[in-house]
Design a protein around this motif. Structure first.
Motif, PDB file in Angstrom:
ATOM      1  N   ALA A  16      30.824  30.166  32.899  1.00 53.77           N
ATOM      2  CA  ALA A  16      30.660  31.422  32.170  1.00 53.77           C
ATOM      3  C   ALA A  16      29.448  31.424  31.249  1.00 53.77           C
ATOM      4  O   ALA A  16      28.701  32.370  31.223  1.00 53.77           O
ATOM      5  CB  ALA A  16      31.911  31.734  31.365  1.00 53.77           C
ATOM      6  N   GLY A  17      29.300  30.375  30.488  1.00 56.53           N
ATOM      7  CA  GLY A  17      28.299  30.400  29.431  1.00 56.53           C
ATOM      8  C   GLY A  17      26.881  30.273  29.934  1.00 56.53           C
ATOM      9  O   GLY A  17      26.613  29.655  30.950  1.00 56.53           O
ATOM     10  N   PRO A  18      25.937  30.868  29.211  1.00 60.07           N
ATOM     11  CA  PRO A  18      24.538  30.736  29.591  1.00 60.07           C
ATOM     12  C   PRO A  18      24.072  29.289  29.541  1.00 60.07           C
ATOM     13  O   PRO A  18      23.150  28.916  30.239  1.00 60.07           O
ATOM     14  CB  PRO A  18      23.798  31.603  28.563  1.00 60.07           C
ATOM     15  N   GLU A 129      34.646  38.082  34.300  1.00 59.33           N
ATOM     16  CA  GLU A 129      33.482  37.255  33.986  1.00 59.33           C
ATOM     17  C   GLU A 129      32.740  37.797  32.764  1.00 59.33           C
ATOM     18  O   GLU A 129      32.274  37.021  31.929  1.00 59.33           O
ATOM     19  CB  GLU A 129      32.559  37.152  35.193  1.00 59.33           C
ATOM     20  N   LEU A 133      31.998  35.759  29.355  1.00 63.91           N
ATOM     21  CA  LEU A 133      30.657  35.621  28.768  1.00 63.91           C
ATOM     22  C   LEU A 133      30.655  36.051  27.308  1.00 63.91           C
ATOM     23  O   LEU A 133      30.062  35.387  26.461  1.00 63.91           O
ATOM     24  CB  LEU A 133      29.646  36.447  29.560  1.00 63.91           C
ATOM     25  N   ASP A 136      32.419  33.340  25.356  1.00 64.31           N
ATOM     26  CA  ASP A 136      31.606  32.138  25.227  1.00 64.31           C
ATOM     27  C   ASP A 136      30.481  32.358  24.214  1.00 64.31           C
ATOM     28  O   ASP A 136      30.218  31.490  23.382  1.00 64.31           O
ATOM     29  CB  ASP A 136      31.018  31.758  26.594  1.00 64.31           C
TER      30      ASP A 136
END
Length: 142
Positions: A16-18, A129, A133, A136
């Motif tokens: 999920a996280g960048p 999702e 995001l 997160d």
């Protein structure tokens, strides 16, 4: 089914996280098929998943989690919003989403008042999702 598609169009698991960080996600649903579908999808995205069928089982989970997807109708004395209130006592930093097929405005108002994101069934993978995001990003900012 809980998710919009039985076979989700994913070419590869994505976190999920960048920054590519896997999240720990609690999934609470009294329906075993829905719980397995959501848990499986989250695992395919690379997340660690803790599953619970009842509010009591969810409250017994001692491992910390980053986010929780909780069904509204848990067929117990406690609904999903009540459970989120109780879980926030133990895990206040986690981000919570209520998963429901209900379209009743009273549920939406209670969720807004509790500052809980509502994800409607059937879940669109993109909505799930996007919420992950957001969660997160909020966790990274804390």
């Amino acid at each position: 089914s809980l998710l919009e598609a039985e076979v989700l169009p994913m070419t590869q698991p994505r976190l999920a996280g960048p920054d590519g960080r896997a999240m720990s996600v609690l999934v609470v649903d009294d329906d075993a098929e829905n719980r397995a579908a959501l848990g499986g999808y989250l695992r395919a995205l690379g997340h660690a998943v803790h599953e619970a069928a009842t509010p009591a089982a969810a409250l017994d989970i001692v491992k910390p989690f980053d986010a929780a997807c909780i069904d509204f109708n848990l067929n117990s004395g406690m609904d999903g919003l009540d459970l989120i209130t109780a879980l926030r006592q133990a895990v206040p930093a986690a981000h919570y989403a209520l998963v429901t097929a209900a379209r009743v405005e009273a549920y939406a108002k209670r969720a807004r008042d509790a500052r809980v994101k509502v994800l409607r069934k059937p879940l669109a993978p993109g909505d799930l999702e996007a919420w992950l995001l957001e969660s997160d990003a909020a966790l990274a900012a804390e």
